[in-house]
Design a protein around this motif. Structure first.
Motif, PDB file in Angstrom:
ATOM      1  N   GLY A   1      -4.002  -6.048  -1.493  1.00 33.16           N
ATOM      2  CA  GLY A   1      -3.553  -4.659  -1.415  1.00 33.16           C
ATOM      3  C   GLY A   1      -4.491  -3.706  -2.125  1.00 33.16           C
ATOM      4  O   GLY A   1      -4.214  -2.511  -2.223  1.00 33.16           O
TER       5      GLY A   1
ATOM      6  N   THR B   1       0.823  -1.208   0.000  1.00 34.52           N
ATOM      7  CA  THR B   1       0.000   0.000   0.000  1.00 34.52           C
ATOM      8  C   THR B   1       0.859   1.262   0.000  1.00 34.52           C
ATOM      9  O   THR B   1       0.634   2.196  -0.775  1.00 34.52           O
TER      10      THR B   1
ATOM     11  N   SER C   1      -3.695  -3.073   3.922  1.00 33.25           N
ATOM     12  CA  SER C   1      -4.765  -2.079   3.889  1.00 33.25           C
ATOM     13  C   SER C   1      -6.072  -2.660   4.425  1.00 33.25           C
ATOM     14  O   SER C   1      -6.415  -3.812   4.178  1.00 33.25           O
TER      15      SER C   1
END
Length: 611
Positions: free
Chosen positions: A456, A338, A481
């Protein structure tokens, strides 16, 4: 002679007596205690008063005459007497006891006569008497019991940390705390937990050989002298070893957490006690999260010149709120998918004004931390939160990158039926050739028992998917995330949230269907369990070397862009961990090196090599 081993708690129950002539009925129970008798003397497994007598039904039977001192010295003493062996050999008499403890003989016609009493001397060794007199008094036993209890319940291990049952609900932001040196430049849950956190850090040090090697090598030179590093990562025992290594290398550090659930409170306390300004505790609110980051950055007279980030939140905060400070940063080290994605976006837009190192895509991070760490910790996280059995369960893993590969391998090995979703045809082909069925999520969402995201990306599991899941389906995320599962769509009036245990929620639909949501869609392994220390040693060493490289790089070596770690550095990190396995590398001869066109000391692979 048989030797009876009795636990300390059991020994404490035996009353003190004077040495004297004892009748058989008084002497025999102390000589031939059975295993059951010892178990009855020990405190129950579930706790309770160690001094309370056993219930009548659980008290050991009084041993028969075959269990006296003479029997213990006989050749057959090593054998456990059978029930038939306990009967008297005379068929015309039965052995009974009077209520006063004496023995009686009962003849076939029912006449009861008292058996002649014989006086026996109890054999007592001198050292045995001495030990007997050393047994703790009643007060001493209670103190011992209390200390044992505290050492087990207060040992703030990683397992205990995420089920912290502290009664103190006061926000750390509202507390006035100081460490032993009088500093209050930190904000943690409870500074008094520092001692327990220090123990965890010491355990982690044993499994992080490369960082410890860096410390030894840096005793003379300080490659990070003058570096002011602001960090935002998971605050665990492994991170603490990294922070203290950076300190040993000459850096000043200030730290916040990149995840509201992954902080180990006792470790944060230990770091604060050691003088590190740490602002983090487990269970922060969103407001707390950003407040902690700001407290790390916004300090009068302190200008950070290096950033160590995990997820990009710290970099984003400084870039948005303190642009002048951001321009003075010498380098950024980022370790997550991320965060790296956000850096590339800044670079593409021409807004990245400092060089950054992409640690996530370094070989030593991607091929080790992402793969091996997740292969072990996915099972740990699911077991701790749900106590489930994996054999026969249908699981869909969204994403077949290194994290997905690790998750799939672990679940397959446990007997689960694993499906994979992918957007990349190369990763998809790898999944197929590894024996997994490639599907779209919609095709299996009604039948699977577990849904795991590790892409992600965002909105991988939507409200539509959640509505179609079967009752009892477990939903969790292994990507950094928290956007992969659309948790926000579940916070509506028609759905009921029910907290089952720490980081485990039932989300209940109007018709009674429920799903099990873990860590509210945040990173499962670091939110709900722990991760293998050794593999994090590889990542942490890579981060440390990336910081050293960026901080000491001559002007112009790195422009305002995102860079991969040099291959030579990857190989060096790997070499530091080989001695743990007593591994011995083969060395190229001059002729072989010339034939391959390589330097004998590496690097041994070109940058495009995929491993």
């Amino acid at each position: 002679m048989s030797v009876q081993v009795v636990s300390a708690a059991a020994a404490a129950k035996v009353p003190e007596v004077e040495l004297k002539d004892l009748s058989p009925s008084e002497a025999e129970p102390q000589v031939g205690l059975s295993t059951a008798a010892v178990g009855a003397m020990a405190p129950p497994a579930g706790g309770g008063d160690p001094e309370a007598p056993a219930p009548a039904a659980e008290r050991p039977p009084v041993p028969g005459p075959g269990s006296g001192p003479a029997a213990a010295l006989s050749p057959a003493a090593g054998k456990v007497p059978q029930a038939s062996a306990m009967k008297r050999s005379d068929p015309h008499h039965q052995h009974q006891r009077h209520r006063d403890g004496g023995e009686a003989l009962v003849s076939p016609d029912g006449t009861v006569t008292e058996a002649p009493r014989t006086v026996k001397k109890q054999i007592q060794f001198a050292d045995q008497k001495q030990e007997f007199n050393k047994r703790p008094t009643k007060i001493g036993r209670r103190s011992l019991s209390r200390s044992i209890s505290q050492s087990s319940t207060d040992s703030y291990s990683s397992a205990a940390s995420y089920t912290d049952s502290s009664d103190d609900e006061t926000s750390p932001r509202d507390k006035q705390q100081k460490n032993s040196k009088g500093s209050s430049d930190f904000c943690v849950k409870n500074i008094k937990q520092a001692e327990f956190g220090r123990r965890e850090i010491e355990i982690a040090e044993q499994e992080m050989p490369a960082l410890m090697a860096l410390r030894k090598r840096a005793q003379g030179e300080k490659p990070l002298a003058g570096a002011k590093i602001v960090g935002c990562t998971h605050i665990t025992a492994q991170t603490a070893v990294l922070m203290e290594t950076l300190g040993a290398l000459g850096a000043q550090c200030r730290w916040a957490a990149c995840n509201i659930y992954s902080t180990l409170n006792e470790v944060a306390a230990a770091l604060a006690e050691s003088g590190f300004p740490v602002f983090a505790w487990k269970g922060e609110s969103e407001d707390d999260f950003w407040w902690c980051i700001d407290r790390c950055v916004n300090v009068e007279g302190w200008q950070p010149n290096m950033i160590l980030d995990d997820g990009g939140d710290l970099t984003h905060w400084i870039y948005k709120k303190y642009p002048n400070m951001f321009k003075k940063i010498k380098g950024i080290v980022e370790e997550s998918v991320t965060g790296v994605h956000r850096l590339y976006q800044l670079s593409k837009a021409g807004k990245l004004c400092v060089p950054a190192m992409n640690v996530n895509d370094s070989v030593t991070k991607q091929k080790f931390d992402n793969l091996y760490c997740c292969r072990e910790s996915i099972l740990d996280g699911l077991k701790r939160t749900t106590d489930m059995m994996f054999g026969g369960k249908q699981v869909v893993v969204c994403g077949y990158g290194e994290v997905g590969k690790g998750c799939c391998a672990a679940l397959k090995a446990m007997g689960s039926i694993v499906y994979v979703t992918e957007i990349d045809p190369i990763c998809a082909l790898q999944a197929c050739m590894d024996g997994f069925r490639l599907v779209k999520l919609n095709e299996v969402i009604r039948q699977v028992d577990i849904v795991i995201t590790c892409t992600g990306n965002k909105n991988v599991v939507t409200r539509e998917h959640l509505d179609r899941m079967k009752n009892g389906c477990i939903v969790c995320n292994m990507g950094h995330s928290n956007t992969e599962i659309d948790v926000a769509s579940l916070r509506t009036p028609e759905l009921t949230w029910e907290r089952v245990r720490s980081q485990v929620d039932h989300v209940i639909w109007p018709d009674g269907k429920r799903i099990v949501l873990l860590a509210e869609g945040r990173l499962l392994n670091l939110s709900c369990s722990t991760v293998p220390t050794f593999v994090l040693s590889i990542t942490a060493t890579t981060q440390a070397l990336a910081l050293i490289e960026l901080y000491n790089a001559p002007e112009g070596r790195y422009k305002q862009d995102v860079y991969l770690l040099p291959k030579k550095m990857d190989e060096y990190v790997a070499s530091l961990h080989l001695p743990t396995f007593d591994a011995h590398l083969t060395e190229l001869t001059d002729e072989q090196a010339k034939y391959l066109g390589l330097n004998k000391n590496g690097p041994f692979k070109p940058n495009y090599y995929r491993y």
